[in-house]
Write a protein that holds these residues in place. Structure first.
Motif, PDB file in Angstrom:
ATOM      1  N   THR A 318      32.695  48.190  55.800  1.00  0.00           N
ATOM      2  CA  THR A 318      32.450  47.365  54.612  1.00  0.00           C
ATOM      3  C   THR A 318      31.018  47.549  54.139  1.00  0.00           C
ATOM      4  OG1 THR A 318      34.005  45.716  55.481  1.00  0.00           O
ATOM      5  CG2 THR A 318      32.566  45.019  53.671  1.00  0.00           C
ATOM      6  N   PHE A 319      30.852  47.561  52.830  1.00  0.00           N
ATOM      7  CA  PHE A 319      29.538  47.648  52.175  1.00  0.00           C
ATOM      8  C   PHE A 319      29.464  46.510  51.169  1.00  0.00           C
ATOM      9  CE2 PHE A 319      26.555  49.004  48.955  1.00  0.00           C
ATOM     10  CZ  PHE A 319      25.558  49.669  49.662  1.00  0.00           C
ATOM     11  N   LYS A 320      28.402  45.720  51.232  1.00  0.00           N
ATOM     12  CA  LYS A 320      28.327  44.496  50.445  1.00  0.00           C
ATOM     13  C   LYS A 320      27.002  44.406  49.698  1.00  0.00           C
ATOM     14  CE  LYS A 320      28.921  39.445  51.056  1.00  0.00           C
ATOM     15  NZ  LYS A 320      27.567  38.853  50.985  1.00  0.00           N
ATOM     16  N   ARG A 366      34.690  56.014  42.639  1.00  0.00           N
ATOM     17  CA  ARG A 366      34.994  54.798  41.866  1.00  0.00           C
ATOM     18  C   ARG A 366      35.551  53.759  42.834  1.00  0.00           C
ATOM     19  NH1 ARG A 366      36.650  54.951  36.721  1.00  0.00           N
ATOM     20  NH2 ARG A 366      36.542  52.697  36.967  1.00  0.00           N
ATOM     21  N   PRO A 367      34.701  53.109  43.596  1.00  0.00           N
ATOM     22  CA  PRO A 367      35.196  52.211  44.648  1.00  0.00           C
ATOM     23  C   PRO A 367      35.930  50.999  44.072  1.00  0.00           C
ATOM     24  CG  PRO A 367      32.821  51.953  44.361  1.00  0.00           C
ATOM     25  CD  PRO A 367      33.221  53.148  43.547  1.00  0.00           C
ATOM     26  N   PHE A 368      37.002  50.608  44.755  1.00  0.00           N
ATOM     27  CA  PHE A 368      37.656  49.329  44.474  1.00  0.00           C
ATOM     28  C   PHE A 368      36.747  48.231  45.003  1.00  0.00           C
ATOM     29  CE2 PHE A 368      40.651  46.111  46.497  1.00  0.00           C
ATOM     30  CZ  PHE A 368      40.735  45.316  45.352  1.00  0.00           C
ATOM     31  N   CYS A 369      36.335  47.324  44.134  1.00  0.00           N
ATOM     32  CA  CYS A 369      35.384  46.278  44.507  1.00  0.00           C
ATOM     33  C   CYS A 369      36.026  44.901  44.398  1.00  0.00           C
ATOM     34  CB  CYS A 369      34.142  46.323  43.609  1.00  0.00           C
ATOM     35  SG  CYS A 369      33.206  47.862  43.723  1.00  0.00           S
ATOM     36  N   LEU A 370      35.725  44.060  45.354  1.00  0.00           N
ATOM     37  CA  LEU A 370      36.103  42.648  45.311  1.00  0.00           C
ATOM     38  C   LEU A 370      34.829  41.861  45.048  1.00  0.00           C
ATOM     39  CD1 LEU A 370      37.681  44.145  47.922  1.00  0.00           C
ATOM     40  CD2 LEU A 370      38.974  42.031  47.726  1.00  0.00           C
ATOM     41  N   ALA A 391      29.631  41.381  45.764  1.00  0.00           N
ATOM     42  CA  ALA A 391      30.767  42.295  45.696  1.00  0.00           C
ATOM     43  C   ALA A 391      30.756  43.138  46.952  1.00  0.00           C
ATOM     44  CB  ALA A 391      30.704  43.189  44.456  1.00  0.00           C
ATOM     45  N   TYR A 392      31.946  43.473  47.445  1.00  0.00           N
ATOM     46  CA  TYR A 392      32.015  44.400  48.564  1.00  0.00           C
ATOM     47  C   TYR A 392      33.098  45.422  48.320  1.00  0.00           C
ATOM     48  CZ  TYR A 392      36.153  42.192  50.832  1.00  0.00           C
ATOM     49  OH  TYR A 392      37.407  41.721  51.137  1.00  0.00           O
ATOM     50  N   THR A 393      32.992  46.518  49.045  1.00  0.00           N
ATOM     51  CA  THR A 393      33.991  47.572  48.988  1.00  0.00           C
ATOM     52  C   THR A 393      34.162  48.124  50.386  1.00  0.00           C
ATOM     53  OG1 THR A 393      34.665  49.610  47.850  1.00  0.00           O
ATOM     54  CG2 THR A 393      32.357  49.438  48.510  1.00  0.00           C
ATOM     55  N   HIS A 394      35.315  48.748  50.619  1.00  0.00           N
ATOM     56  CA  HIS A 394      35.574  49.357  51.919  1.00  0.00           C
ATOM     57  C   HIS A 394      35.122  50.814  51.916  1.00  0.00           C
ATOM     58  CE1 HIS A 394      37.603  45.889  53.466  1.00  0.00           C
ATOM     59  NE2 HIS A 394      38.473  45.882  52.474  1.00  0.00           N
ATOM     60  N   LEU A 395      34.772  51.292  53.106  1.00  0.00           N
ATOM     61  CA  LEU A 395      34.301  52.659  53.309  1.00  0.00           C
ATOM     62  C   LEU A 395      34.998  53.273  54.517  1.00  0.00           C
ATOM     63  CD1 LEU A 395      30.439  52.139  52.954  1.00  0.00           C
ATOM     64  CD2 LEU A 395      31.944  53.230  51.281  1.00  0.00           C
ATOM     65  N   PRO A 414      17.298  53.756  53.309  1.00  0.00           N
ATOM     66  CA  PRO A 414      17.115  53.004  52.054  1.00  0.00           C
ATOM     67  C   PRO A 414      17.685  53.720  50.835  1.00  0.00           C
ATOM     68  CG  PRO A 414      15.120  52.946  53.380  1.00  0.00           C
ATOM     69  CD  PRO A 414      16.041  53.901  54.061  1.00  0.00           C
ATOM     70  N   GLY A 415      17.554  55.028  50.759  1.00  0.00           N
ATOM     71  CA  GLY A 415      18.066  55.748  49.604  1.00  0.00           C
ATOM     72  C   GLY A 415      19.568  55.673  49.502  1.00  0.00           C
ATOM     73  N   GLU A 416      20.267  55.815  50.623  1.00  0.00           N
ATOM     74  CA  GLU A 416      21.728  55.751  50.602  1.00  0.00           C
ATOM     75  C   GLU A 416      22.209  54.345  50.270  1.00  0.00           C
ATOM     76  OE1 GLU A 416      23.953  57.476  53.720  1.00  0.00           O
ATOM     77  OE2 GLU A 416      23.072  59.468  53.481  1.00  0.00           O
ATOM     78  N   ARG A 417      21.558  53.343  50.830  1.00  0.00           N
ATOM     79  CA  ARG A 417      21.942  51.967  50.527  1.00  0.00           C
ATOM     80  C   ARG A 417      21.846  51.694  49.020  1.00  0.00           C
ATOM     81  NH1 ARG A 417      19.928  51.244  55.745  1.00  0.00           N
ATOM     82  NH2 ARG A 417      20.864  49.532  56.954  1.00  0.00           N
ATOM     83  N   GLU A 418      20.707  52.051  48.435  1.00  0.00           N
ATOM     84  CA  GLU A 418      20.496  51.753  47.023  1.00  0.00           C
ATOM     85  C   GLU A 418      21.433  52.576  46.129  1.00  0.00           C
ATOM     86  OE1 GLU A 418      18.576  49.217  46.076  1.00  0.00           O
ATOM     87  OE2 GLU A 418      18.319  48.923  48.237  1.00  0.00           O
ATOM     88  N   ALA A 419      21.720  53.814  46.528  1.00  0.00           N
ATOM     89  CA  ALA A 419      22.599  54.658  45.720  1.00  0.00           C
ATOM     90  C   ALA A 419      24.005  54.073  45.657  1.00  0.00           C
ATOM     91  CB  ALA A 419      22.638  56.077  46.284  1.00  0.00           C
ATOM     92  N   LEU A 420      24.536  53.591  46.801  1.00  0.00           N
ATOM     93  CA  LEU A 420      25.884  53.025  46.768  1.00  0.00           C
ATOM     94  C   LEU A 420      25.885  51.656  46.099  1.00  0.00           C
ATOM     95  CD1 LEU A 420      28.806  53.472  47.350  1.00  0.00           C
ATOM     96  CD2 LEU A 420      28.465  52.603  49.669  1.00  0.00           C
TER      97      LEU A 420
END
Length: 561
Positions: A318-320, A366-370, A391-395, A414-420
């Motif tokens: 999960t990414f939130k 194009r992540p499905f986001c809740l 909002a979160y999405t699954h990974l 940090p770069g990957e976090r901000e990009a997603l």
């Protein structure tokens, strides 16, 4: 010896706290040990995004808590819990400006779906009518100890009366197929499929229909309520209730080992060397792989269990993203404005594409986001005219490639976090142009961040293991189990890795507490005297023996968390 608690509960998540409350109600002395500096597990809130905004760290909406017989019986309203509701339960805006909306009034939901295609409103009412007949027994069977003989027999009788094998077939359908069979327009299928994908299911997963239908119908029956003031208010009520029964929660106390001798759990050892005895039982609100071969050494477990745990399947990562917004989200579709939860996907095909990318180790482009609009659901979460949102999405758990072209690898610097996080915001912006201009502050929680704040969320998994049918019922957490008892006497699995799985319903903890209460035999070293006590001390390390096996000093309570 008399100072030892009757039960030690490992973990102060909702299941652990429910179990502790039930044992305390039965007159047991209960000590809960929690590794984090505060209780709650995945039911916590804070002001870490912006001091004027309350944001939930993990879970937010609690339909299963509202319908759970276990949590209802605790009467947490007496300990300060208040539920709050958004005007609408769920919305799914479409690219053309239409919006499928689930209201607590079924007639209003039916009118909304009728606007997508003639007859879809009637089709939805058929599904709610089916819930009226089956829902109570289905919930009772789901949230009862396994096997749920009495509610299952009642459910089978109602199934026969409502259509028998044809109805059973419907419940076992993939949610995509259910939508195709029941609806002509896009609204109904999207509501059901989006609900099914709250778990780690695909639109084509067997029995996905029952998950989607269950969550939608709970929204119809009890709404998707939130605790007034933040998710932590639910935890606070559980802790206050436990303290009123004489129970204790000790935070910052990481359990590193369950002490086993003679095939029985005798207590636990914490990271600071404190050996805590348990007169009757140890209940573990931790994931099954953390218990078997982790807190309990393989030497005390059947050889076959080691291979079974190797095959244990986690749910997806999960990414939130949490936001403090200066104003309400400017949805193009007005129907989304009043919903507590909003699903962001263009179609069921979009959901399938997203799911296929997860299955192949690909970060979706194009992540499905809740998305949760928390001030809409509870005005106390932020100042008037603003919005506390997430909002979160699954990974994929193991990332092999990035369909979005940013080269995300899953190392989560940090770069990957901000990009997603930017990619998630882009999905909101598609349905709400101008959204980004409202962002006052944001917090990004990648899978390692979630696990750091709650070690049970291994790799960002929210449900204690996959919700797929091959790891449910008698297969949860491994084949041949389904019950909270473990191969070690006096040790019970009380986490969402046990039946019935993920969700804040307390059933996993309640089932473990009931199992412990049925086995009223004290731990062997309190019955057999010096020889058995010597066996316990032989099972301890030198450091543990030096600690004396004492319980925490008097006065250490949840107030010190």
């Amino acid at each position: 010896m008399t100072d030892a608690p009757d039960a030690v509960v490992i973990g102060a998540g909702p299941n652990g706290l429910v179990a502790a409350n039930m044992l305390a109600d039965a007159g047991w002395r209960v000590l809960v040990l929690e590794a984090q500096p505060e209780p709650g597990g995945a039911v916590r809130s804070d002001r870490g995004v912006h001091p004027g905004y309350v944001n939930d760290l993990f879970s937010s909406f609690y339909p299963l808590a509202a319908v759970s017989p276990t949590i209802r019986a605790l009467e947490l309203e007496r300990w300060g819990l208040e539920w709050s509701h958004a005007p609408a339960v769920l919305a799914h805006p479409l690219p053309d400006g239409r919006c499928a909306v689930l209201h607590r009034d079924r007639a209003e939901t039916a009118r909304n779906l009728e606007s997508f295609a003639p007859g879809d409103g009637e089709a939805y009412l058929r599904l709610t009518g089916l819930w009226d007949r089956l829902g109570p027994d289905l919930v009772a069977a789901l949230l009862s100890p396994f096997p749920p003989v009495r509610p299952a027999l009642s459910l089978l009788a109602r199934l026969r009366a409502a259509g028998g094998l044809r109805l059973l077939r419907t419940l076992l359908l993939p949610v995509r197929r259910l939508g195709e069979e029941e609806f002509a327009g896009a609204g109904g299928p999207l509501l059901l499929a989006g609900c099914a994908l709250h778990a780690d299911l695909f639109p084509e997963s067997t029995a996905g229909a029952v998950y989607g239908w269950l969550l939608a119908m709970l929204g119809q029956q009890v709404g998707w309520p939130v605790p007034a003031g933040g998710a932590g208010a639910l935890t606070g009520a559980l802790v206050r209730r436990l303290e009123s029964r004489g129970g204790t929660v000790r935070c910052g106390a990481r359990v590193t080992r369950v002490v086993v001798a003679g095939g029985r759990a005798l207590g636990v050892v914490t990271a600071d060397g404190d050996a805590v005895r348990a007169r009757r039982a140890v209940l573990a609100d931790v994931p099954a792989p953390a218990l078997y071969g982790g807190l309990v050494d393989w030497a005390h477990l059947p050889a076959r269990l080691r291979d079974d745990i190797r095959r244990f399947q986690w749910d997806t990562a999960t990414f939130k993203v949490d936001w403090a917004l200066s104003g309400p989200i400017p949805w193009e579709a007005p129907g989304a404005a009043g919903a507590g939860t909003v699903h962001l996907a263009e179609s069921v095909d979009h959901l399938t594409r997203h799911s296929a990318q997860l299955a192949t180790g690909t970060v979706p482009d194009r992540p499905f986001c809740l998305l949760g609009q928390m001030t809409t659901a509870d005005p106390s979460r932020s100042p008037a005219g603003t919005e506390s949102a997430w909002a979160y999405t699954h990974l994929p758990r193991d990332i092999r490639e990035d369909a979005g072209g940013a080269g995300l690898t899953g190392h989560w610097g940090p770069g990957e976090r901000e990009a997603l996080a930017d990619r998630v915001e882009a999905e909101v912006e598609r349905r709400a142009p101008g959204f980004r201009e409202l962002v006052e502050a944001r917090r990004v929680l990648a899978p390692p961040d979630l696990q750091e704040r709650d070690e049970s969320l291994v790799g960002g998994a929210l449900n204690g293991g996959t919700a797929a049918v091959h790891q449910q019922l008698v297969f949860r957490p491994v084949p041949g189990t389904g019950r909270p008892a473990t191969p070690v006497r006096g040790l019970y699995l009380a986490s969402s890795s046990a039946h019935p799985g993920g969700g804040v319903h307390g059933a996993c903890g309640a089932n473990a507490a009931r199992a412990a209460l049925r086995d009223r035999r004290p731990a062997v070293h309190y019955v057999l005297g010096p020889a058995a006590a010597a066996a316990q001390r032989a099972a301890m390390t030198t450091r543990e023996r030096d600690a004396g096996g004492h319980t925490p000093a008097p006065g250490v309570t949840a107030g010190g968390c």
